[in-house]
Write a protein that holds these residues in place. Structure first.
Motif, PDB file in Angstrom:
ATOM      1  N   LEU A  29     -24.520  39.325  29.989  1.00  0.00           N
ATOM      2  CA  LEU A  29     -24.065  39.810  28.779  1.00  0.00           C
ATOM      3  C   LEU A  29     -25.536  40.423  28.154  1.00  0.00           C
ATOM      4  CD1 LEU A  29     -21.174  37.701  27.638  1.00  0.00           C
ATOM      5  CD2 LEU A  29     -21.068  39.632  29.288  1.00  0.00           C
ATOM      6  N   GLU A  32     -26.220  36.430  27.220  1.00  0.00           N
ATOM      7  CA  GLU A  32     -25.121  35.415  27.498  1.00  0.00           C
ATOM      8  C   GLU A  32     -24.539  35.589  28.901  1.00  0.00           C
ATOM      9  OE1 GLU A  32     -24.524  32.846  25.818  1.00  0.00           O
ATOM     10  OE2 GLU A  32     -25.341  33.557  23.777  1.00  0.00           O
ATOM     11  N   THR A  38      -6.044  34.914  33.183  1.00  0.00           N
ATOM     12  CA  THR A  38      -6.981  35.291  32.490  1.00  0.00           C
ATOM     13  C   THR A  38      -6.763  34.744  31.070  1.00  0.00           C
ATOM     14  OG1 THR A  38      -6.055  37.198  31.788  1.00  0.00           O
ATOM     15  CG2 THR A  38      -7.331  37.511  33.749  1.00  0.00           C
ATOM     16  N   ALA A  39      -5.547  34.584  30.851  1.00  0.00           N
ATOM     17  CA  ALA A  39      -5.064  33.828  29.537  1.00  0.00           C
ATOM     18  C   ALA A  39      -5.492  32.476  29.528  1.00  0.00           C
ATOM     19  CB  ALA A  39      -3.715  34.033  29.455  1.00  0.00           C
ATOM     20  N   CYS A  77      -8.431  31.351  30.617  1.00  0.00           N
ATOM     21  CA  CYS A  77      -9.801  30.924  30.787  1.00  0.00           C
ATOM     22  C   CYS A  77     -10.592  31.656  29.405  1.00  0.00           C
ATOM     23  CB  CYS A  77     -10.671  31.820  32.083  1.00  0.00           C
ATOM     24  SG  CYS A  77     -12.319  31.909  32.154  1.00  0.00           S
ATOM     25  N   TYR A 129     -13.914  31.718  29.173  1.00  0.00           N
ATOM     26  CA  TYR A 129     -15.191  32.279  29.603  1.00  0.00           C
ATOM     27  C   TYR A 129     -15.261  33.433  30.093  1.00  0.00           C
ATOM     28  CZ  TYR A 129     -15.770  27.557  27.778  1.00  0.00           C
ATOM     29  OH  TYR A 129     -15.699  26.371  26.924  1.00  0.00           O
ATOM     30  N   GLY A 175      -7.478  35.117  27.546  1.00  0.00           N
ATOM     31  CA  GLY A 175      -8.038  33.723  27.259  1.00  0.00           C
ATOM     32  C   GLY A 175      -9.220  33.569  26.222  1.00  0.00           C
ATOM     33  N   ILE A 176     -10.104  34.667  26.361  1.00  0.00           N
ATOM     34  CA  ILE A 176     -11.033  34.530  25.133  1.00  0.00           C
ATOM     35  C   ILE A 176     -10.315  35.058  24.040  1.00  0.00           C
ATOM     36  CG2 ILE A 176     -12.843  35.831  24.376  1.00  0.00           C
ATOM     37  CD1 ILE A 176     -14.123  35.636  27.124  1.00  0.00           C
ATOM     38  N   GLN A 183      -8.418  32.069  22.281  1.00  0.00           N
ATOM     39  CA  GLN A 183      -9.214  30.905  21.858  1.00  0.00           C
ATOM     40  C   GLN A 183      -9.907  31.525  20.436  1.00  0.00           C
ATOM     41  OE1 GLN A 183      -9.909  27.913  22.803  1.00  0.00           O
ATOM     42  NE2 GLN A 183      -8.655  28.142  24.259  1.00  0.00           N
ATOM     43  N   ARG A 207      -9.164  29.169  17.592  1.00  0.00           N
ATOM     44  CA  ARG A 207     -10.349  28.446  16.834  1.00  0.00           C
ATOM     45  C   ARG A 207     -10.763  28.919  15.500  1.00  0.00           C
ATOM     46  NH1 ARG A 207     -14.470  27.547  21.791  1.00  0.00           N
ATOM     47  NH2 ARG A 207     -13.057  26.898  23.317  1.00  0.00           N
ATOM     48  N   LEU A 243     -16.875  42.542  25.565  1.00  0.00           N
ATOM     49  CA  LEU A 243     -17.952  42.084  25.452  1.00  0.00           C
ATOM     50  C   LEU A 243     -18.347  41.166  24.379  1.00  0.00           C
ATOM     51  CD1 LEU A 243     -20.825  42.249  26.744  1.00  0.00           C
ATOM     52  CD2 LEU A 243     -21.436  44.398  25.233  1.00  0.00           C
ATOM     53  N   ARG A 293     -16.685  37.879  25.088  1.00  0.00           N
ATOM     54  CA  ARG A 293     -17.310  37.084  26.138  1.00  0.00           C
ATOM     55  C   ARG A 293     -18.752  36.551  25.526  1.00  0.00           C
ATOM     56  NH1 ARG A 293     -16.513  40.935  31.253  1.00  0.00           N
ATOM     57  NH2 ARG A 293     -14.197  40.586  31.669  1.00  0.00           N
ATOM     58  N   ARG A 294     -19.222  37.302  24.695  1.00  0.00           N
ATOM     59  CA  ARG A 294     -20.520  36.680  24.212  1.00  0.00           C
ATOM     60  C   ARG A 294     -20.570  35.586  23.317  1.00  0.00           C
ATOM     61  NH1 ARG A 294     -23.192  41.334  21.947  1.00  0.00           N
ATOM     62  NH2 ARG A 294     -24.420  41.748  24.228  1.00  0.00           N
ATOM     63  N   MET A 310     -18.030  33.301  23.275  1.00  0.00           N
ATOM     64  CA  MET A 310     -17.495  32.085  24.082  1.00  0.00           C
ATOM     65  C   MET A 310     -18.550  31.599  24.886  1.00  0.00           C
ATOM     66  SD  MET A 310     -14.666  31.517  22.713  1.00  0.00           S
ATOM     67  CE  MET A 310     -14.501  30.105  24.019  1.00  0.00           C
ATOM     68  N   SER A 311     -19.725  32.488  25.350  1.00  0.00           N
ATOM     69  CA  SER A 311     -20.679  31.897  26.077  1.00  0.00           C
ATOM     70  C   SER A 311     -21.521  31.110  25.138  1.00  0.00           C
ATOM     71  CB  SER A 311     -21.701  33.216  26.690  1.00  0.00           C
ATOM     72  OG  SER A 311     -22.712  32.748  27.275  1.00  0.00           O
ATOM     73  N   GLN A 312     -21.657  31.627  23.934  1.00  0.00           N
ATOM     74  CA  GLN A 312     -22.462  30.719  22.893  1.00  0.00           C
ATOM     75  C   GLN A 312     -21.824  29.386  22.753  1.00  0.00           C
ATOM     76  OE1 GLN A 312     -22.915  33.108  19.428  1.00  0.00           O
ATOM     77  NE2 GLN A 312     -24.172  34.705  20.348  1.00  0.00           N
ATOM     78  N   THR A 313     -20.409  29.332  22.481  1.00  0.00           N
ATOM     79  CA  THR A 313     -19.907  28.120  22.375  1.00  0.00           C
ATOM     80  C   THR A 313     -20.291  27.186  23.586  1.00  0.00           C
ATOM     81  OG1 THR A 313     -17.750  28.672  23.111  1.00  0.00           O
ATOM     82  CG2 THR A 313     -18.286  29.316  20.935  1.00  0.00           C
ATOM     83  N   TRP A 314     -20.130  27.705  24.749  1.00  0.00           N
ATOM     84  CA  TRP A 314     -20.286  26.894  25.872  1.00  0.00           C
ATOM     85  C   TRP A 314     -21.761  26.169  25.929  1.00  0.00           C
ATOM     86  CZ3 TRP A 314     -18.119  25.224  30.430  1.00  0.00           C
ATOM     87  CH2 TRP A 314     -19.117  24.946  31.406  1.00  0.00           C
ATOM     88  N   ARG A 315     -22.680  27.188  25.393  1.00  0.00           N
ATOM     89  CA  ARG A 315     -23.894  26.319  25.474  1.00  0.00           C
ATOM     90  C   ARG A 315     -24.058  25.354  24.310  1.00  0.00           C
ATOM     91  NH1 ARG A 315     -27.596  29.383  23.861  1.00  0.00           N
ATOM     92  NH2 ARG A 315     -26.787  31.347  23.469  1.00  0.00           N
TER      93      ARG A 315
END
Lengths: 413, 450, 415
Positions: free
Chosen positions: B43, B52, B96-97, B99, B101, C379-380, C383, C387, C404, C407-408, C410-415
Motif C-alpha cells: 500500500l 503498509e 473476507t468478512a 479477515c 487485514y 472484514g476490515i 473491524q 473498534r 485502500l 487496508r492501510r 488495519m496494517s498500521q494496527t497490525w504493526r
C-alpha cells in the motif's frame, strides 16, 4: 635400609626383579595400578618418570590413555575431569610445575577426588635451581593432599601402588602425593622387586573414583555450586564440607596403617606406614628424619650406637595427615630430639618438620628439648658426617641452651 | 505442544514501495506482470506515513476458515498455510468478512477469492525484494524441532534483565540434550545460578563450576574417560570471554591444538560483566569499562580486541564459528554441526552476547543490539573447518554505519568523532581480512563458494 | 449418559464452541447432539447444493475423524425435546436422557411459514436443511416454473439458481425492495434490474393472498389479484429460532434465547449462541441476526466461557454484515444505514454501470458501508465499526477509496 622383612607373603604369583631408578620404579608402580588416564608434562627431575610412562603406553604395556597437555595446570584439570567421569588417574610433578598446578591442585581435595600424583621433590626458586629438596612439598603441606615420603626406590614402587588403595578408600577419598626426593631417589638405581600384576589387581580392586561426586549424565548433579556467604546456609554447608575433608584426613591415618599391613601380608614387605622407630626403645635421644636422608641417618645412628651412644631415630613416612599419635608414642621414649628438615619454614626460622614435631611434643605432656637441623637443600647430600654432628648436638640439647637459629648442615660444605 | 510455521516478515522501514514483489507474485500465481493478480498488496506511502501491507498472515486461529460454509478453507497442519480449495469454494466471500487485514480478497479479474500460499515455502516476493523488506522467516522449524525437548536448566535463573546468555544456554542445551557434561567457569553463566547455589543444582545435566583457567582441559578429561568406557557423552563448555580469551586461553588453546573432542562455547560479552564490568582481552577499542574508564587521560580502552575466533581457526581444530542470538537459525545450524564435530574433535563457537547491564543499554533492545552488530559488520557471522576454510554464513554486503550501532550503547557514549572513525576503519579492515580468507577458501574449494 | 460439555446443534456456533472448549480443555467429555441426520454442514451452503455447485457429500464441515481425534462424541439424529435445568439433564425424542455440567444451546432456526391461505393444501419447499436442498434440487429437475416467496438472501440466491436452470421464476416480496435488511433501495434496484435482465420476474411490495393446488404444482393469487401458476413453490419468508423445546425450562426467551455478552442465559451453566440466541445489538437492544460470522463469534465466546477461560472477550454486539454474489457480481454490506439525525451519508457510483457505494458515518466513525461491484474488504470494514476507529483524519481519503484506506489503517494496527 628400610624396614623390610621377607618372612611371610601370601602373594600367589612370583614377583620379578628389575634394576631401575626411582622414577622408573614409580612408573612401574603406576603401571601396576592400571590407571585410565596418565597426564604428563615434563619437569626436572620428574621427566624420566613421565617418559617411562609414555613409553609404556606407546609399547602397549600400559593400557592407559595418555594426555599430553600444555602445562601442569592442564595436567591437574584434565585429570579432575577424568576422575569426575569415574577414571583412575596419575601424574607427577615438582617444584615450579607444582606451583603452576596450584590452582586446580588445591581444589582436588575439596572435590574429594582420590588421585595419586608423584611429587619428585625439588627445591623452589629462587635462586634458580633444578635439584632436590623438599621445599615444594612443604609449601603445599596445608593444601589438603595426603603426603607420604619414600625412603627407598622399592618403597616408591610399593607406596605408589598402595596410594591408590588408600586414596580410593571410602573413608578417605582424598588425593595423595607420593613424594620421593629428586636426584637422590629419582635417579638412584637399585634392584627392586616388582609384584605380579594379578596380585596387584586383587590387592587394589577396580577403581571407583566418583561414587560421591560425578559428572555423569546417568547421575546428573551440580558439581561445586556456589555457597553463600555471610552466615546461614552457605557457611554452614561450607563447614560441613571442611569438616568432612578433615575427617577424611584423620581416617587416612588408620587406612594407611591397614593398607601397609595388608601390603606386607601379601607381598612380604612391611613398610612403616606413619612413623618408623629405629633403635628407639632404649634410646635417650633421637633424630627425626624424612625421606631418603633416613638411610644415611640410620648408618650414623648405627655408628653412634657402636660407640655406646643411646641414640635412636624416628622417620616420618606420612607427614600429612600428621601422625600425631604415632609421633607422640615415639617421642615419649626419649629425652632430647634433633629434627632434620630438607626445607625451610620461613615463618618460624626452622624446618617445617621441626615445627610439627614441637606440636607433637606438646602432646607428650613433657618439655623435650629439640634442635632444628636443615640440610640437603638444592640437592646437597646429607652425609653420615652431617648426621654425626647432628647426633652430637642433640645429645647436648638442654632447655635454655637451644639456639633460636636452626643448624644449617650444609652451610660450610 | 503446538506447532509453529514459517512466515513472511515485512520491514516497512526498509520498503521503498517499488512493487517488485507484487509483479513477482502476479508472475508466480498468474503468469502475468499485471499486479492486479498479486496476492501481496503493497500500500503506497502517503505523506508522513510508511508503506503498509495487505497480506494473508496465515493466522493460527483463522476466522476466514471459521467463516467458510463450504469447507474450502483450512489451516494446513504441515505448512501452516491457510489452504484454499477451488473445488469447494462457492464464492460467498464470507471469508473476507473474517479477515481484518485483507489477506483473502475477491479478485475481480480471476473471479474468485485469492490469497497468499507462501509459494510452497519458497516465496517469489522475497526473492525479488531489493531491500530485504520482505523476509521469509523459517525459525519456526527450530521451535517445532526443539520446543518439546526438555529445558536442561531449572527455572528462575537470576540473569540480569535482557540478558541473552540465559536464552542462549537454554536453547543450546535443549539441542545438546541430557547425555552431556557441562562446565561453566566463573562468570555470568554460573553467576546466574546454572551450577546451583548452596548445594542445590541449577541444571538437569551434570554441570561443573570449573576454574576460570581450566575449562577446556577438564572437559577433555571428562570426554577422554567416557570415550575410554565407550559412552557417547557431549562435553560442553559454557564459558565467558575471560575464561576463554584471557585466563582460560592456555587451556582452550591446548585443547584446540590437541583437537580434544569437546564443544566449547564462548559467550562473549566483551569483558568481565559478572564482576563489575572490567576489561578483557576481547573488549573492543574505545569501550568504557571499570578498568578502562573515561577521564581526562583516558577515553575508554586504548587497544583493540583480539580476534579470538580467528585465533581459534589458526589451531586447525575441527570447527570454528561465530554466532549471534539475533540470528538463531544460523546459530542452530552451527550448533548442530558443532555437536556432531565434538564427538571426534574440538568445536568452538563464539557467540556475541551484548550485555545491557555492563554496556549500558535498555534491557528491551538486546536482540536489536545483536542484530545491529551483524548489520554493521561489527560482528561477522562465519564458520570454518580445516577442510573447507572460512565462509560467511550471513554476509552483509551493504553494512550500516558502525556509528549507528555504537550510539545504541552507553559504553561508547563518550566516543569522539575520531574514535568512531577509527572503529569504522577497523571494522572495515577486519571484514576485508575475513573476505580474503573466504576468497582463499573458495580458491581452494570452488564448490564451497557462496 | 453424561457429558461435561453438552452442545445441542451442529452448525457454526456449535462447532466453534467445540473448538474453543478443546483449546482450553483437551480431556473434558464433550458431546454434540444434533437433530440432523448428517455430519455437520452450513445452512449457508444450501443454495449451492441446490445449484449443483456443491455436492451434498462434499459440504461436510467436520468429519468423524475430526470428532475422534478431538474426543468429541457426535450424536446425529438426536432431537432434544426438553431440558431440566434443575437436574442438569435433557431428554431426547428417543427417550434417552443426557446429563451435562455445561450446556450450549445452538439449535439455530427453522423456516417461518407465512400466513397464506391454502398453504397446507399445496406442495411447497423450504430451504434450511441439507434434506431440504436435496429435495428442492430434485424437484427443480421436473419444474418449468417457480414462485419464490421472499427476496431475502436464500430466496434471491435460489431464484438465481432456478433461472440458471431454465426455470421461469417469479420472486414475490412483501417489502418494497429486495434484500431490504442489507441494502438501500438504490442498491437493491441494481440487483433487481440484474435479476429482471436474467428473466426473473421481480414482484416487489406484493403479498401472496392464497394458494391452491393445480396439478403437481400450484396456482398463487397475489394481493392485487393477479394469479401465477407454478410447478414449484419455495417459501423463503424468514426463520424463527428453534426454542420450542425450552418451554417450562425456565430459560428466558424473547424472540430467541436471551443472552448476555458472554452468551450466558439467565440460568447457570447454560449458554446459547448462533441463530437461536438473541444477543446485544452493536447499537443497542437485543437482536437476532442470523449471519454466519455472528454465529462463529458467539460460539467461540460461549465455548471459552464453558471451559472457564479467564481471557474470554465479551461479545462486541451484532453488526449486520453480508457478502452476496449474484450473476457474477458482488454486493457487500457491513453495518447499517442511517436511522436519524447526525449521520453523514456519502453515496457515489454509477448505477447505470451497476457500480454503487454507500457510506454512513457518524461522529467520524464508520456506521455502515454497502457496495455493489466495488470490492471492499468486509472484514476490515467490520473491524473499523467494531473498534470505533476514528476516521476523521482520513475521511476524504476513506470516502474516495475505502478499500485502500481501510487496508492501510488495519496494517498500521497490525504493526
Amino acid at each position: 635400609m628400610t624396614a623390610v622383612t621377607d618372612t611371610s607373603r601370601s602373594a600367589s604369583n612370583k614377583p620379578s626383579f628389575v634394576v631401575c631408578e626411582g622414577n622408573e620404579a614409580a612408573a612401574i608402580g603406576v603401571g601396576l595400578a592400571r590407571p585410565d588416564v596418565v597426564a604428563v608434562y615434563p619437569i626436572t627431575p620428574q621427566s624420566s618418570l613421565v617418559e617411562h610412562l609414555s613409553q609404556m603406553i606407546a609399547d602397549g604395556r600400559l593400557q592407559a590413555d595418555l594426555m599430553n597437555v600444555e602445562g601442569e595446570h592442564a595436567v591437574m584439570c584434565g585429570l579432575q575431569g577424568v576422575a569426575l567421569a569415574g577414571g583412575r588417574t596419575f601424574t607427577a610433578t615438582c617444584g615450579p610445575g607444582l606451583a603452576f598446578m596450584f590452582e586446580p591442585y588445591v581444589r582436588t581435595p575439596g572435590l574429594r577426588l582420590p588421585m595419586v600424583a608423584s611429587l619428585v621433590t625439588r627445591d623452589l626458586l629462587t635462586p634458580q635451581c633444578v635439584w632436590g629438596g623438599q621445599q615444594d612439598a612443604m609449601v603445599v603441606r596445608e593444601a589438603g593432599w595426603i603426603q607420604m615420603y619414600c625412603e627407598t626406590v622399592q618403597e616408591i614402587l610399593d607406596s605408589t601402588v598402595m596410594a591408590y588403595k588408600i586414596a580410593e578408600h571410602r573413608d578417605v577419598m582424598l588425593p595423595i602425593n607420593v613424594c620421593h626426593d629428586g636426584n637422590y631417589l629419582s635417579f638412584g638405581v637399585t634392584r627392586v622387586e616388582v609384584p605380579d600384576q594379578q596380585d596387584v589387581d586383587e590387592f587394589l580392586g577396580p577403581p571407583n573414583t566418583n561414587w560421591h561426586i560425578a559428572l555423569d549424565p546417568l547421575r546428573p548433579m551440580g558439581v561445586d555450586p556456589l555457597t553463600g556467604g555471610a552466615g546461614g546456609a552457605g557457611p554452614r554447608n561450607f563447614v560441613r564440607y571442611r569438616k568432612g575433608q578433615v575427617r577424611g584426613m584423620q581416617n587416612a591415618l588408620r587406612v594407611i596403617r591397614e593398607v601397609h599391613a595388608a601390603w606386607g601380608e601379601r607381598f612380604g614387605r612391611y613398610h612403616a606406614p606413619l612413623v618408623e622407630e629405629y633403635r628407639l626403645d632404649d634410646a635417650d635421644y633421637a633424630l627425626v628424619t624424612i625421606g631418603s636422608m633416613t638411610g644415611a641417618a640410620k648408618d650414623a645412628i648405627d655408628i653412634a650406637r657402636d660407640k655406646g651412644e643411646a641414640v635412636g631415630l624416628i622417620k616420618i613416612k606420612t607427614f600429612r595427615p600428621f601422625p600425631l599419635e604415632a609421633m607422640v608414642a615415639a617421642l615419649a621414649k626419649v629425652k632430647r630430639i634433633g629434627v632434620v628438615d630438607r626445607s625451610v619454614s620461613f615463618g618460624w626460622n626452622c624446618g617445617p618438620l621441626y615445627q610439627d614435631t614441637l606440636g607433637a611434643i606438646y602432646h607428650t605432656g613433657r618439655a623435650i628439648p629439640a634442635i632444628s637441623f636443615i640440610g640437603g637443600l638444592a640437592g646437597a647430600d646429607i652425609t653420615v658426617e652431617h648426621f654425626a654432628r647432628a647426633i652430637a648436638l642433640t645429645r647436648e640439647a638442654e632447655w635454655g641452651r637451644i639456639s633460636s637459629e636452626p643448624v644449617w648442615l650444609n652451610e660450610n660444605d | 505442544m503446538g506447532k509453529c510455521f514459517s512466515t513472511l516478515q515485512f520491514h516497512t522501514s526498509r520498503c521503498d514501495g517499488c512493487g517488485d514483489c507484487m509483479t513477482a507474485c502476479a508472475q508466480a500465481k498468474a503468469n502475468t506482470d499485471d499486479q492486479a493478480y498479486s496476492r501481496i498488496h503493497i500500500l503506497p506511502k502517503t505523506a508522513g506515513e510508511v508503506v503498509e501491507l495487505a497480506l494473508c498472515r496465515q493466522c493460527a486461529d483463522p476466522i476466514c476458515v471459521m467463516n467458510c460454509p463450504s469447507g474450502a478453507l483450512s489451516k494446513n497442519g504441515d505448512t501452516g498455510v491457510i489452504d484454499w480449495a477451488e473445488s469447494k469454494c462457492v464464492n460467498c466471500l464470507l471469508c473476507t468478512a473474517g479477515c481484518a487485514y485483507a489477506g483473502i480478497v475477491y479478485e475481480a479479474k480471476v473471479g474468485h477469492v485469492a490469497k497468499c500460499d507462501l509459494c510452497d515455502g519458497d516465496p517469489a516476493c522475497v526473492k525479488v525484494c531489493p531491500s530485504e523488506a520482505i523476509e521469509y522467516r523459517t525459525a519456526a522449524r527450530i521451535f517445532n524441532a526443539y520446543a518439546g525437548k526438555e529445558d536442561m536448566f531449572c527455572r528462575g535463573l537470576s540473569a540480569c534483565h535482557g540478558c541473552n546468555s540465559e536464552l542462549l544456554i537454554r536453547h543450546t542445551m535443549r539441542m545438546v540434550g541430557p547425555d552431556s557434561v557441562v562446565a561453566a567457569p566463573p562468570g555470568c553463566i554460573p553467576g546466574m545460578g546454572t551450577v546451583g547455589y548452596n548445594g542445590q543444582t541449577g541444571a538437569k545435566v551434570p554441570i561443573f563450576h570449573s576454574l576460570l583457567t581450566n575449562t577446556a582441559t577438564m572437559l577433555a578429561g571428562v570426554k577422554m574417560q567416557y570415550n575410554r568406557v565407550g559412552r557417547d557423552v557431549t562435553a560442553i563448555a559454557l564459558a565467558g570471554d575471560g575464561g576463554t580469551s584471557d585466563a582460560g586461553f592456555q587451556s582452550v588453546s591446548g585443547a584446540a591444538e590437541r583437537n580434544d573432542p569437546i564443544l566449547f562455547i564462548c559467550v562473549d560479552n566483551e569483558g568481565y560483566m559478572n564482576t563489575g564490568m572490567q576489561s578483557s582481552g576481547v573488549t573492543p577499542y574505545g569501550s568504557w569499562t571499570s578498568t578502562t574508564p573515561v577521564g581526562g587521560q583516558m577515553q575508554g580502552k586504548r587497544t583493540e580486541a583480539k580476534n579470538l575466533p580467528i585465533i581459534m581457526t589458526m589451531h586447525n581444530c575441527s570447527y570454528v564459528a561465530t554466532a549471534s542470538t539475533a540470528f538463531l537459525e544460523d546459530y542452530y545450524a552451527k550448533l548442530e554441526k558443532a555437536i556432531k564435530v565434538a564427538k571426534t574433535g574440538m568445536a568452538y563457537l563464539h557467540v556475541h552476547a551484548p550485555c545491557p547491564t555492563g554496556w549500558r543499554f535498555p534491557s528491551g533492545i538486546t536482540t536489536e543490539v545483536c542484530r545491529m552488530q551483524v548489520r554493521t559488520n561489527f560482528v561477522a557471522l562465519w564458520e570454518y573447518d580445516p577442510e573447507n576454510g572460512l565462509r560467511f554464513t550471513h554476509p552483509v554486503d551493504r553494512p550500516e554505519p558502525v556509528a549507528d550501532y555504537l550510539k545504541m550503547i552507553g559504553k561508547y557514549r563518550h566516543l569522539s568523532e575520531e574514535q568512531i572513525a577509527h572503529i569504522q576503519r577497523t571494522v572495515d579492515e577486519k571484514i576485508t581480512y575475513l573476505r580474503q580468507l573466504t576468497v582463499m577458501a573458495a580458491t581452494r574449494h570452488p564448490a564451497s563458494v557462496h | 449418559m453424561r457429558s461435561k460439555y453438552m452442545i445441542v446443534g451442529s452448525s457454526h456456533a456449535a462447532l466453534e464452541a467445540a473448538t474453543a472448549i478443546r483449546l482450553i480443555d483437551a480431556d473434558g467429555t464433550l458431546t454434540l447432539l444434533t437433530r440432523d441426520a448428517h455430519l455437520p454442514y452450513s445452512p449457508t451452503i444450501l443454495p449451492y447444493v441446490v445449484s449443483g455447485r456443491s455436492q451434498p457429500d462434499n459440504v461436510v464441515l467436520r468429519d468423524q475423524a475430526y470428532f475422534n481425534d478431538n474426543a468429541i462424541v457426535f450424536v446425529p439424529g438426536a432431537t432434544v425435546v426438553s431440558i431440566d435445568p434443575a437436574q442438569s439433564s435433557l431428554r431426547l425424542a428417543s427417550g434417552d436422557t443426557w446429563r451435562y455440567d455445561r450446556l450450549l444451546i445452538a439449535t439455530g432456526a427453522a423456516p417461518m411459514l407465512p400466513p397464506v391461505r391454502g398453504l397446507t393444501d399445496v406442495p411447497f419447499h423450504v430451504l434450511r436443511s441439507l434434506d431440504d436442498a436435496i429435495n428442492l434440487r430434485q424437484a427443480m429437475g421436473q419444474a418449468r416454473s417457480a414462485i419464490v416467496l421472499g427476496a431475502g438472501l436464500i430466496g434471491m440466491h435460489t431464484a438465481e439458481n432456478m433461472a440458471k436452470a431454465d426455470i421461469a421464476v417469479t420472486v414475490v416480496e412483501l417489502q418494497s425492495h429486495a434484500l431490504a435488511g442489507y441494502f438501500e433501495p438504490r442498491a437493491s434496484a441494481i440487483i433487481e434490474r440484474t435479476f429482471a435482465r436474467n428473466g426473473i420476474s421481480m414482484l416487489m411490495g406484493q403479498t401472496l393472498r392464497s394458494v391452491e393446488r393445480k396439478g403437481d404444482g400450484c396456482l398463487a393469487t397475489l394481493a392485487d389479484g393477479q394469479t401465477i401458476a407454478a410447478d414449484l413453490l419455495l417459501l423463503c419468508t424468514g426463520v424463527k429460532p428453534n426454542i420450542g423445546f425450552l418451554n417450562g425450562s425456565g430459560i428466558e426467551v424473547d424472540t430467541g434465547i436471551l443472552v448476555d455478552d458472554l452468551m450466558r442465559t439467565n440460568l447457570p451453566n447454560i449458554w446459547a449462541a448462533g441463530d437461536v440466541a438473541q444477543a446485544r445489538g452493536f447499537w443497542g437492544g437485543k437482536v437476532i441476526n442470523g449471519i454466519l460470522p455472528n454465529a462463529v463469534g458467539q460460539g467461540r465466546i460461549a465455548g471459552l466461557g464453558m471451559a472457564d477461560d479467564a481471557g474470554v472477550t465479551p461479545f462486541a454486539g451484532v453488526v449486520p454484515l453480508n457478502t452476496y454474489s449474484f450473476f457474477g457480481q458482488q454486493a457487500i454490506s457491513v453495518g447499517r444505514g442511517s436511522t436519524g439525525s447526525g449521520f453523514e451519508i456519502e453515496e457515489c457510483g454509477n448505477e447505470a454501470d451497476g457500480v454503487y457505494r454507500h457510506i454512513v458515518l457518524k461522529d467520524g466513525q464508520l456506521v455502515g458501508i454497502a457496495t455493489i461491484n466495488d470490492f471492499i474488504d468486509a472484514g476490515i470494514m467490520w473491524q473499523l465499526i467494531l473498534r470505533g476507529t476514528d476516521l476523521s483524519p482520513v475521511k476524504a481519503e476513506f470516502i474516495a477509496n475505502p478499500q485502500l484506506t481501510g487496508r492501510r489503517l488495519m496494517s498500521q494496527t497490525w504493526r
